[in-house]
Design an enzyme around this catalytic site. Structure first.
Site, PDB file in Angstrom:
ATOM      1  N   SER A 230      51.865  64.664  42.624  1.00 58.70           N
ATOM      2  CA  SER A 230      51.107  64.370  41.408  1.00 58.70           C
ATOM      3  C   SER A 230      49.638  64.092  41.678  1.00 58.70           C
ATOM      4  O   SER A 230      48.824  64.189  40.759  1.00 58.70           O
ATOM      5  CB  SER A 230      51.720  63.167  40.687  1.00 58.70           C
TER       6      SER A 230
ATOM      7  N   THR B 282      48.336  60.059  38.740  1.00 54.96           N
ATOM      8  CA  THR B 282      47.816  60.805  37.596  1.00 54.96           C
ATOM      9  C   THR B 282      46.636  60.111  36.928  1.00 54.96           C
ATOM     10  O   THR B 282      45.567  60.720  36.782  1.00 54.96           O
ATOM     11  CB  THR B 282      48.943  61.081  36.590  1.00 54.96           C
TER      12      THR B 282
ATOM     13  N   GLU C 292      49.364  60.076  29.804  1.00 53.20           N
ATOM     14  CA  GLU C 292      50.397  60.519  30.737  1.00 53.20           C
ATOM     15  C   GLU C 292      51.776  60.025  30.322  1.00 53.20           C
ATOM     16  O   GLU C 292      51.978  58.829  30.120  1.00 53.20           O
ATOM     17  CB  GLU C 292      50.118  60.006  32.150  1.00 53.20           C
TER      18      GLU C 292
ATOM     19  N   PHE D 211      50.302  45.861  30.958  1.00 54.29           N
ATOM     20  CA  PHE D 211      51.524  45.363  30.340  1.00 54.29           C
ATOM     21  C   PHE D 211      52.671  45.134  31.316  1.00 54.29           C
ATOM     22  O   PHE D 211      53.779  44.816  30.905  1.00 54.29           O
ATOM     23  CB  PHE D 211      51.947  46.332  29.231  1.00 54.29           C
TER      24      PHE D 211
END
Length: 580
Positions: free
Chosen positions: A180, A241, A378, A327
């Site tokens: 990635s 990403t 994403e 979060f």
């Protein structure tokens, strides 16, 4: 160790056997006009500066690029010399041939430097990246979410109606296979690179942070425009990403350093997990090795901090213009666990927002900028759940990702000067071959797999109309399998107790089937087809499908490399208009 390179204008090198082993950027690189990049030439031996000649289109390098490179007599850890020029740039488009000579050896590369359209086609760009998004993920999400009757889908995904499509090649510079980091880096810089690398060409030095840099799309936007930049992910915001939007490192694992790079660029909106890398080392749960408090630094820079769904809603109503939403200390919990099963770490972090909520907040915030914006969203855990072959979780992630795309589509309706791109960074070896029907007789679960006419249709239901099946443990469900796998126990059904962990390491440091699943009713041992160093399924080399709609979407067609996609993105925003 380091001296200014002398005699670069020499047209003929002195006799010798040393030669250039590599020139960065690599041959056939495409470079945005005006975009800074690092030029590096690596030699295979120690050489003298007077024995070296570097020309561009036959002219000394310093005449073309405006400054002399540094000569490195001996690179650290390598008995060889190099030449390095940081932050070079070509102001004008064209074809540039670079020749590096040392002794009797010559290495040549050719670069294509391009300008963009003079007038932007799109004010806003929303780039949706489904990590690991493969064709079977799309098919499975549609079947689960919409159902099928007599061979026809009972509904459509948001991505089903995008009018422009292309096949995208994903291979890295050092292998046909990919990860990635280098794939998203190619999208976000226009330069292909090596596995694990972000915003650099991977060179031979030991340090992961000194490799030749190329400009990221966020840096290009900051350099050339007043547009806003946003990053939304369900993963750590330092993960490969999202990091590719801003970062420069050969090792995607440099997450503490990536936070610093993100702070340098300061995207206007950053939403996701990964708070552990923002906290100083003295704070419990921190993964930093220094005393830097990046949460405080972001707050001092004018960001409103949100740590859960409630605080995100409050931050969305502020006028600061900047939001930092963190979060979870690590990756956020996936949709199936967060919204339905309450597994994973949901008990500890019960108020996490989802991708749809985060996308709404980001769009509303970024749209306040009259100059426009670039937003990367994403769907991270399509990939993270496909590695362990946890297919129900992966398909729920795909449904949520598509619903986030739907938020973008609604935005496009009100803002037609917007381009939406939806693609994957790489594929997985995932296929849907039929159904698994528990009503079929026999104790052997493989006999319950229906193929061809025996497959019928799955019996998922969505009575509340939220787009997700009400249950995943239905009696006739999708038969989804991977083409590659370690040793593991196939359980033939959804993992209701939490995300799947197919293989564990033994005393020989080899991965073997996780015995925790051995006694699941019907479980079948499958001997792997991957090396025993692999603990999960791996990425596939297959092309990904890109879809686009909105202003400038006609730039995507046929077969493209990921680096070509960047060229379309900067062109529709006119970040480097051609000058007469």
């Amino acid at each position: 160790m380091r001296r200014l390179l002398a005699a670069l204008a020499l047209s003929t090198a002195l006799a010798g056997t040393a030669g250039a082993t590599a020139i960065y950027p690599l041959d056939r690189a495409t470079i945005l006009a005006g975009s800074p990049f690092d030029l590096k030439v690596e030699f295979d031996k120690e050489v003298q500066p007077q024995d070296v000649s570097i020309t561009i289109n036959g002219q000394p390098v310093e005449q073309v690029l405006g400054k002399k490179p540094d000569f490195i007599a001996k690179e650290e850890g390598v008995n060889a010399s190099a030449v390095l020029l940081r932050a070079a740039a070509f102001p004008k488009p064209g074809t540039y041939k670079v020749e590096a000579k040392a002794g009797g050896e010559t290495k040549t590369v050719t670069w294509d430097v391009y300008a963009t359209a003079a007038t932007p086609k799109a004010k806003n760009v929303i780039f949706f990246l489904g990590d690991g998004l493969s064709v079977a993920h799309r098919t499975g999400a549609r079947l689960m979410s919409k159902g099928m009757t007599e061979g026809k889908a009972n509904g459509r995904l948001n991505i089903d109606d995008f009018e422009r499509m292309a096949f995208i090649g994903t291979s890295s510079t050092n292998a046909i296979a990919t990860d990635s980091a280098n794939t998203m880096s190619a999208y976000m810089t226009g330069h292909k690179t090596a596995v694990n690398a972000l915003g650099v060409y991977a060179d031979r030095t030991k340090s992961t942070l000194d490799d030749p840099k190329v400009e990221t799309i966020a840096e290009a936007i900051r350099r050339t425009s007043k547009k806003s930049v946003g990053i939304v992910t369900g993963a750590e915001v330092e993960d490969a990403t999202p990091a590719a939007v801003v970062a420069h490192t050969r090792a995607r694992a440099d997450k503490a350093e990536i936070v610093g790079m993100m702070f340098d660029v300061k995207p206007d909106v950053v939403l996701g997990g990964g708070s552990a890398y923002f906290l100083p080392k003295a704070t419990p749960g921190s993964k930093r090795k220094d005393d830097k408090d990046y949460i405080q630094l972001f707050k001092d820079a004018g960001y409103t901090l949100a740590t859960d769904k409630t605080e995100l809603a409050a931050a969305a109503g502020t006028n600061t213009g900047k939001i930092l939403g963190l979060f979870h200390p690590g990756n956020m919990d996936v949709t199936l666990d967060r919204e339905f099963l309450k597994k994973g770490t949901v008990e500890k972090f019960p108020n996490q927002p989802g991708l749809v909520e985060m996308t709404k907040v980001a769009l509303n915030q970024l749209a306040k900028n009259p100059e426009g914006f670039f937003l990367m969203v994403e769907g991270a855990s399509i990939d993270k759940m496909s590695h362990p072959m946890d297919w129900e979780r992966a398909l729920f992630e795909t449904i949520e990702f598509d619903q986030a795309v739907g938020i973008g589509v609604e935005f496009l309706k009100a803002h037609p000067d917007t381009l939406i791109v939806v693609t994957g960074d790489h594929t997985h070896g995932i296929s849907i071959i039929g159904t698994i029907d528990d009503s079929k007789p026999g104790p052997d679960m493989r006999d319950k797999v229906g193929v061809y006419a025996d497959a019928g249709f799955p019996n998922y239901e969505d009575k509340n109309g939220d787009g997700f099946p009400d249950r995943v443990d239905v009696s006739r469900r999708l038969a989804v399998f991977a083409s590659n796998f370690p040793d593991y126990y196939e359980t033939w059904g959804p993992k209701m107790d939490g995300p799947f962990d197919p293989a564990v390491q033994n005393e020989k440091k080899q991965y073997v089937a996780n015995e925790a699943y051995k006694n699941v009713p019907g479980a079948t041992f499958r001997e792997g087809n991957l090396p025993r160093s692999a603990d999960t399924a791996v990425h596939a080399v297959d092309d990904v499908v890109l879809q686009a709609t909105g202003a400038g979407a006609d730039g995507f067609k046929g077969y493209m490399e990921e680096s070509d996609v960047y060229r379309v993105l900067v062109d529709v925003m006119a970040l480097a208009p051609a000058k007469n």
